[in-house]
Write a protein that holds these residues in place. Sequence first.
Motif, PDB file in Angstrom:
ATOM      1  N   SER A 196      50.180  -9.589 -89.733  1.00 20.54           N
ATOM      2  CA  SER A 196      48.935  -9.059 -89.168  1.00 20.54           C
ATOM      3  C   SER A 196      49.165  -7.697 -88.549  1.00 20.54           C
ATOM      4  CB  SER A 196      48.385 -10.029 -88.120  1.00 20.54           C
ATOM      5  OG  SER A 196      48.077 -11.282 -88.699  1.00 20.54           O
ATOM      6  N   LEU A 197      50.286  -7.523 -87.885  1.00 21.12           N
ATOM      7  CA  LEU A 197      50.584  -6.245 -87.250  1.00 21.12           C
ATOM      8  C   LEU A 197      50.784  -5.155 -88.298  1.00 21.12           C
ATOM      9  CD1 LEU A 197      50.937  -5.053 -84.423  1.00 21.12           C
ATOM     10  CD2 LEU A 197      53.393  -5.519 -84.610  1.00 21.12           C
ATOM     11  N   ARG A 198      51.426  -5.490 -89.408  1.00 18.62           N
ATOM     12  CA  ARG A 198      51.632  -4.503 -90.471  1.00 18.62           C
ATOM     13  C   ARG A 198      50.294  -4.097 -91.091  1.00 18.62           C
ATOM     14  NH1 ARG A 198      55.158  -7.048 -93.003  1.00 18.62           N
ATOM     15  NH2 ARG A 198      53.908  -8.002 -94.678  1.00 18.62           N
ATOM     16  N   HIS A 199      49.386  -5.052 -91.327  1.00 20.09           N
ATOM     17  CA  HIS A 199      48.066  -4.717 -91.846  1.00 20.09           C
ATOM     18  C   HIS A 199      47.302  -3.827 -90.864  1.00 20.09           C
ATOM     19  CE1 HIS A 199      48.652  -7.905 -94.875  1.00 20.09           C
ATOM     20  NE2 HIS A 199      47.624  -7.351 -95.519  1.00 20.09           N
ATOM     21  N   TRP A 200      47.411  -4.140 -89.597  1.00 24.03           N
ATOM     22  CA  TRP A 200      46.733  -3.347 -88.567  1.00 24.03           C
ATOM     23  C   TRP A 200      47.234  -1.907 -88.570  1.00 24.03           C
ATOM     24  CZ3 TRP A 200      42.776  -2.999 -85.352  1.00 24.03           C
ATOM     25  CH2 TRP A 200      42.862  -2.198 -84.224  1.00 24.03           C
ATOM     26  N   GLN A 201      48.535  -1.724 -88.659  1.00 21.80           N
ATOM     27  CA  GLN A 201      49.102  -0.378 -88.661  1.00 21.80           C
ATOM     28  C   GLN A 201      48.729   0.371 -89.940  1.00 21.80           C
ATOM     29  OE1 GLN A 201      53.217  -1.351 -88.112  1.00 21.80           O
ATOM     30  NE2 GLN A 201      53.045  -1.538 -85.861  1.00 21.80           N
ATOM     31  N   GLN A 202      48.684  -0.331 -91.067  1.00 23.29           N
ATOM     32  CA  GLN A 202      48.308   0.317 -92.319  1.00 23.29           C
ATOM     33  C   GLN A 202      46.858   0.780 -92.303  1.00 23.29           C
ATOM     34  OE1 GLN A 202      49.189  -2.621 -95.294  1.00 23.29           O
ATOM     35  NE2 GLN A 202      51.418  -2.225 -95.285  1.00 23.29           N
ATOM     36  N   MET A 203      46.008   0.088 -91.541  1.00 25.93           N
ATOM     37  CA  MET A 203      44.602   0.478 -91.450  1.00 25.93           C
ATOM     38  C   MET A 203      44.404   1.623 -90.457  1.00 25.93           C
ATOM     39  SD  MET A 203      42.844  -3.310 -91.480  1.00 25.93           S
ATOM     40  CE  MET A 203      41.177  -2.694 -91.432  1.00 25.93           C
ATOM     41  N   GLY A 204      45.457   2.004 -89.745  1.00 24.23           N
ATOM     42  CA  GLY A 204      45.360   3.117 -88.805  1.00 24.23           C
ATOM     43  C   GLY A 204      44.941   2.700 -87.412  1.00 24.23           C
ATOM     44  N   GLY A 205      45.181   1.447 -87.053  1.00 25.57           N
ATOM     45  CA  GLY A 205      44.832   0.985 -85.716  1.00 25.57           C
ATOM     46  C   GLY A 205      45.743   1.550 -84.649  1.00 25.57           C
ATOM     47  N   VAL A 206      45.252   1.606 -83.417  1.00 19.76           N
ATOM     48  CA  VAL A 206      46.039   2.132 -82.298  1.00 19.76           C
ATOM     49  C   VAL A 206      47.207   1.197 -82.012  1.00 19.76           C
ATOM     50  CG1 VAL A 206      44.045   3.284 -81.275  1.00 19.76           C
ATOM     51  CG2 VAL A 206      44.611   0.930 -80.586  1.00 19.76           C
ATOM     52  N   ASN A 207      48.157   1.706 -81.240  1.00 17.63           N
ATOM     53  CA  ASN A 207      49.352   0.923 -80.913  1.00 17.63           C
ATOM     54  C   ASN A 207      48.983  -0.276 -80.032  1.00 17.63           C
ATOM     55  OD1 ASN A 207      52.275   0.470 -80.731  1.00 17.63           O
ATOM     56  ND2 ASN A 207      51.980   1.026 -78.566  1.00 17.63           N
ATOM     57  N   ILE A 208      49.569  -1.423 -80.348  1.00 17.74           N
ATOM     58  CA  ILE A 208      49.352  -2.645 -79.572  1.00 17.74           C
ATOM     59  C   ILE A 208      50.663  -3.052 -78.917  1.00 17.74           C
ATOM     60  CG2 ILE A 208      48.821  -5.120 -79.719  1.00 17.74           C
ATOM     61  CD1 ILE A 208      46.818  -4.523 -81.865  1.00 17.74           C
ATOM     62  N   ASN A 209      50.625  -3.241 -77.604  1.00 18.70           N
ATOM     63  CA  ASN A 209      51.832  -3.613 -76.854  1.00 18.70           C
ATOM     64  C   ASN A 209      52.202  -5.062 -77.152  1.00 18.70           C
ATOM     65  OD1 ASN A 209      52.220  -1.166 -75.050  1.00 18.70           O
ATOM     66  ND2 ASN A 209      50.097  -1.703 -74.580  1.00 18.70           N
ATOM     67  N   GLU A 210      53.509  -5.281 -77.399  1.00 15.71           N
ATOM     68  CA  GLU A 210      53.985  -6.624 -77.744  1.00 15.71           C
ATOM     69  C   GLU A 210      54.868  -7.218 -76.662  1.00 15.71           C
ATOM     70  OE1 GLU A 210      55.498  -6.906 -81.831  1.00 15.71           O
ATOM     71  OE2 GLU A 210      55.018  -4.771 -82.018  1.00 15.71           O
ATOM     72  N   ASP A 211      54.845  -6.679 -75.474  1.00 14.01           N
ATOM     73  CA  ASP A 211      55.745  -7.130 -74.408  1.00 14.01           C
ATOM     74  C   ASP A 211      55.361  -8.528 -73.926  1.00 14.01           C
ATOM     75  OD1 ASP A 211      56.684  -7.144 -71.355  1.00 14.01           O
ATOM     76  OD2 ASP A 211      57.889  -5.704 -72.476  1.00 14.01           O
ATOM     77  N   MET A 212      56.325  -9.204 -73.275  1.00 11.99           N
ATOM     78  CA  MET A 212      56.095 -10.536 -72.716  1.00 11.99           C
ATOM     79  C   MET A 212      55.019 -10.534 -71.633  1.00 11.99           C
ATOM     80  SD  MET A 212      57.952 -13.023 -73.992  1.00 11.99           S
ATOM     81  CE  MET A 212      58.004 -14.189 -72.645  1.00 11.99           C
TER      82      MET A 212
END
Length: 697
Positions: A196-212
């Motif tokens: 899902s994260l790879r699809h989001w980045q390919q669509m040009g979505g903004v950065n999403i924080n993945e921290d705990m």
Amino acid sequence: MRGPLGAVIGRYPSSDGTTEIGGIIRHNRKCRDIVFLVIFIAFWVAMIVNSSFGFNQGNPLRLTYGLDYKGNLCGDKHAHPGLRKLELKYWLNPNQVYQSGVKDSQFKLSNARSICLWDCPIPSEDSLNWVCDYPEGDIRLSMRDWINRNYDYYEFLTPEMRNTSLQLQGPCYPVIFPSVNVYWSCQFIARASNISLRHWQQMGGVNINEDMVIDKSIHRSINSRSSVLKRYMADIGKSWPVLIVCGGMLPLFLSVIWLLMIRHFVSAMPWITVALFNILIITVTMFYYLKAGWIGNDAISPIIGEHDPYINVFGRELHHLRAVAILMTFIMVVSILTSIAIVRRILMATSVLKVAAKVIGEVQALIIFPIIPYAILAIFYMFWISAALHLFSSGQVVKNNCNTNCCAYDLVAKKVNCDGCCGYSIHYTPHIAVAIFFHLFGGYWATQFFIACSSTVVAGSVASYYWARGETSPEIPFLPVFASMKRLIRYNLGSVALGSLVVSLVESIRFILESIRRKLKVAGVTSDGWFGKIGNHTSQGCLRCVEWTIKSVNRNAYIMIAITGKSFFKASEIATELIMNNILRIGKVNVIGDVILFLGKLCVSLSSAIFGFLMLDTYKYRAAHNKISSPLLPVLICWALGYVVATLFFAVVEMSIDTIILSFCQDSEEHQGTAQYAPPLLIETLGDQNEMQRLTQ
């Protein structure tokens, strides 16, 4: 020096204490402590007004479900849009959730954009799933269609809407993190889906924080003290069938059985009571160990419904159960050692119970009389608990005052709105806390009042038996229980209201001081040295001793009120003087009898707790819609209700013993140390050989 009080049967002193009047106890009486009866009635009126405020302003569903970004309560079918069966709170923007968990951040989770869903979304295994805002404006979908599409209408968005969605401004938001239903809120699991994260980045979505932090932020909110308290209160509302069965019906049945066994198997009852008590307290302790996860794999879980078994989420409720399990272990050990220590005294308790059994056999209406106060208390508790739930949820839904810089797409205005991003929360004003405390105090006072009324009626009935020389007499009123009830209602309700008020005030003061002590301990103000600890434990012990002494004095005062018709304080004085003058004669007998009766009450209440555990362990309360957060509070309330019901019924035996002993003391005092009216069984129990020889001759 006071004159003789006179017997219940026979001659009775006039109000000036000089001349005697023939007749039964109902003569020469007048209303006592009327002022306190007026205060009690006024307090009940205030209780009704206070409860009506709760019924008008409160909504118990607020204790379970959260609010969306519009201020609607999840699951509310009257909301706009209708949220019927949409009970799970879900935060749309993962970056807002992350930002609320960052240290020193001004952004709060309550201001993060949230909506209500049917279930928690999970990432797709081969594409990107979306969760979109409620369908409005140009999105021509019904709520049912929106749910059936898994909340996804991304394909219907205009290019402008798609662009704002890629900026995490809505109306659609990506499902990057898996989430689970934790107490009707979708908690993110900080394990982003790579696909899902790879699809989001390919669509040009903004950065999403993945921290705990994204995991801990929601977890911290769900486990806050206020949230835990709300869940505990909600557990009471969800488990009301358990409270009725285990807190009402079961203790009623067990108490009646215990009274019948006292009547027919009195010699064996002390042994049965002690053995059964040890078995029950061990069983209850083991149940706490099971639910705490220390035995087996049956620990409580905050996750509702099916979920990945590798996902572990712990709630504050589990820590509370473990603390109670440790406390129950200590109580269990002390109780077993104490029961071993009193084995040698059980024969003496048997003799005391034989006296009470004979009274119950003569005045048989005593066995069924407690059903009357039981029915009154049952009706009162149904009203009181319902009002308590509404009071605890009677806050107002208000919009937060925030200075957060955030934007979201408005489907109605058809543009990005950066002004209305503050969320909603439930605001509790100080007067609500006062109303809750007033309600709790009123519930305790009413309970003590009805128990005191029951005790006074029993005392008046048993006194007739004693002063008739322990035999059936035509001078004893027909159905003495109802005659005693009539005297109570006509003359002594004010005295009973005063006595119950004294107990309630002392208990409230102790509760307030204990709350202050805990707050000081949390704030680190109290001393951690040995001197401070000694002072702390000493003060607690003194308060408990004062409370126990007042309850004991009250019980004896109710007996003298039933016998003499005096006011509360005068009856307390007479009872205390009689006991102090005969303390060596009756002390050991009375104490052992009270211990056995106390263990009997605990047997009934612990049985209620065990059956409460068993009922709450069914699917309905573990995984279904009515899942409770913890069995702790419902089981505790079952125990408390069971103890109150047992107190009503065991008061028949308890007050029988105390009334006969006090009557014996009064009899001895009026006849120069020789009890003229005492039945032989009582003389034998008290070990007075001279009296036994006189009665035998």
